[in-house]
Design a protein around this motif. Structure first.
Motif, PDB file in Angstrom:
ATOM      1  N   ILE A  68      15.625  35.132  18.336  1.00 33.93           N
ATOM      2  CA  ILE A  68      17.080  34.807  16.987  1.00 33.93           C
ATOM      3  C   ILE A  68      16.583  32.936  16.426  1.00 33.93           C
ATOM      4  N   PRO A  69      16.531  32.106  17.616  1.00 36.72           N
ATOM      5  CA  PRO A  69      15.743  30.649  16.859  1.00 36.72           C
ATOM      6  C   PRO A  69      13.989  30.993  15.681  1.00 36.72           C
ATOM      7  N   MET A  70      13.811  32.347  16.756  1.00 38.69           N
ATOM      8  CA  MET A  70      12.250  32.403  15.565  1.00 38.69           C
ATOM      9  C   MET A  70      11.947  32.797  14.244  1.00 38.69           C
ATOM     10  N   MET A  71      12.960  33.034  13.505  1.00 33.80           N
ATOM     11  CA  MET A  71      13.403  33.675  12.659  1.00 33.80           C
ATOM     12  C   MET A  71      13.777  32.006  11.875  1.00 33.80           C
ATOM     13  N   PHE A  72      13.653  30.962  12.303  1.00 33.22           N
ATOM     14  CA  PHE A  72      14.112  29.890  11.591  1.00 33.22           C
ATOM     15  C   PHE A  72      12.791  28.663  11.927  1.00 33.22           C
ATOM     16  N   LEU A  73      12.288  29.088  13.271  1.00 33.11           N
ATOM     17  CA  LEU A  73      11.023  28.418  13.382  1.00 33.11           C
ATOM     18  C   LEU A  73      10.115  28.772  11.895  1.00 33.11           C
ATOM     19  N   ILE A  74      10.251  29.745  12.134  1.00 35.15           N
ATOM     20  CA  ILE A  74       8.760  30.054  10.749  1.00 35.15           C
ATOM     21  C   ILE A  74       9.020  29.541   9.244  1.00 35.15           C
ATOM     22  N   HIS A  75      10.274  28.407   9.234  1.00 26.83           N
ATOM     23  CA  HIS A  75      10.613  28.095   7.446  1.00 26.83           C
ATOM     24  C   HIS A  75      10.417  26.644   8.636  1.00 26.83           C
ATOM     25  N   PHE A  76       9.968  26.184   8.867  1.00 30.65           N
ATOM     26  CA  PHE A  76      10.267  25.030   9.731  1.00 30.65           C
ATOM     27  C   PHE A  76       8.745  24.161   9.214  1.00 30.65           C
ATOM     28  N   ARG A  77       8.970  23.262   7.910  1.00 28.86           N
ATOM     29  CA  ARG A  77       7.543  22.433   7.667  1.00 28.86           C
ATOM     30  C   ARG A  77       6.292  22.359   8.906  1.00 28.86           C
ATOM     31  N   GLY A  78       5.674  22.881   7.913  1.00 29.15           N
ATOM     32  CA  GLY A  78       4.188  22.659   8.829  1.00 29.15           C
ATOM     33  C   GLY A  78       4.215  23.963   9.730  1.00 29.15           C
ATOM     34  N   PHE A  79       4.620  24.842  10.182  1.00 27.35           N
ATOM     35  CA  PHE A  79       4.992  25.840  10.868  1.00 27.35           C
ATOM     36  C   PHE A  79       3.126  26.997  10.121  1.00 27.35           C
ATOM     37  N   MET A  80       2.788  27.298  11.615  1.00 30.47           N
ATOM     38  CA  MET A  80       1.623  27.832  11.152  1.00 30.47           C
ATOM     39  C   MET A  80       1.222  29.033  12.145  1.00 30.47           C
ATOM     40  N   ALA A  81       1.665  29.060  13.729  1.00 31.43           N
ATOM     41  CA  ALA A  81       1.492  29.984  15.295  1.00 31.43           C
ATOM     42  C   ALA A  81       2.198  29.659  16.233  1.00 31.43           C
ATOM     43  N   LYS A  82       2.962  30.024  16.681  1.00 35.64           N
ATOM     44  CA  LYS A  82       3.152  30.300  17.985  1.00 35.64           C
ATOM     45  C   LYS A  82       2.893  31.179  18.457  1.00 35.64           C
ATOM     46  N   TYR A  83       2.657  30.797  20.127  1.00 33.14           N
ATOM     47  CA  TYR A  83       2.821  31.564  21.398  1.00 33.14           C
ATOM     48  C   TYR A  83       3.657  31.499  22.426  1.00 33.14           C
ATOM     49  N   TRP A  84       4.680  32.309  22.407  1.00 36.99           N
ATOM     50  CA  TRP A  84       5.438  32.683  23.956  1.00 36.99           C
ATOM     51  C   TRP A  84       4.423  32.926  25.354  1.00 36.99           C
ATOM     52  N   LEU A  85       4.850  31.812  25.751  1.00 33.08           N
ATOM     53  CA  LEU A  85       4.743  32.370  27.368  1.00 33.08           C
ATOM     54  C   LEU A  85       5.569  32.093  28.453  1.00 33.08           C
ATOM     55  N   CYS A  86       5.153  32.305  29.456  1.00 33.65           N
ATOM     56  CA  CYS A  86       6.633  32.848  30.661  1.00 33.65           C
ATOM     57  C   CYS A  86       5.740  33.078  31.939  1.00 33.65           C
ATOM     58  N   ASP A  87       5.787  32.628  32.815  1.00 30.14           N
ATOM     59  CA  ASP A  87       5.620  32.699  34.323  1.00 30.14           C
ATOM     60  C   ASP A  87       6.503  33.697  35.020  1.00 30.14           C
ATOM     61  N   LYS A  88       6.683  35.026  35.115  1.00 27.54           N
ATOM     62  CA  LYS A  88       7.528  35.791  35.319  1.00 27.54           C
ATOM     63  C   LYS A  88       7.620  35.951  36.744  1.00 27.54           C
TER      64      LYS A  88
END
Length: 126
Positions: free
Chosen positions: A61-81
């Motif tokens: 959900i917040p990803m859709m806002f993140l991609i519109h932040f000024r200067g955003f280029m890329a993001k990796y989401w990671l988790c330790d299960k």
């Protein structure tokens, strides 16, 4: 243009960025010009009252806002299960953009949802 790369899901970023190999990528999004990024922002956190599985769904959900932040280029989401700890590795157009995001409402929201003392971040000039 924004792209979702599913080919790296389940991999770690230990060799590429020195991230603990326990953390596995569960989502990756990038812009065509992401290699022009001049800053990297890494954040670590442990959510309270939300499982890692639930966070994977919620984070879309917040990803859709993140991609519109000024200067955003890329993001990796990671988790330790095993521990449920999460990380984000972002690329930003400028160091100023990364610093701005580190103080954003998005980071404030994420910090409030996290276990006290679990949040740390690092900004690196590329």
């Amino acid at each position: 243009m924004i792209h979702f790369d599913k080919s790296i899901i389940g991999t770690d970023l230990s060799k590429k960025y020195g991230i603990d190999p326990r953390f596995k990528v569960f989502r990756y999004v990038y812009r065509d010009d992401w290699k022009e990024a001049k800053a990297r922002f890494v954040v670590h956190f442990q959510l309270k009252n939300m499982s890692a599985t639930a966070n994977k769904r919620f984070s879309a959900i917040p990803m859709m806002f993140l991609i519109h932040f000024r200067g955003f280029m890329a993001k990796y989401w990671l988790c330790d299960k095993e521990t449920g700890e999460c990380m984000g590795v972002y690329h930003w157009r400028t160091l100023k953009d990364a610093k701005r995001y580190s103080k954003s409402i998005a980071m404030c929201f994420m910090s409030k949802r996290s276990v006290k003392g679990s949040v740390w971040c690092k900004i690196t000039k590329l």
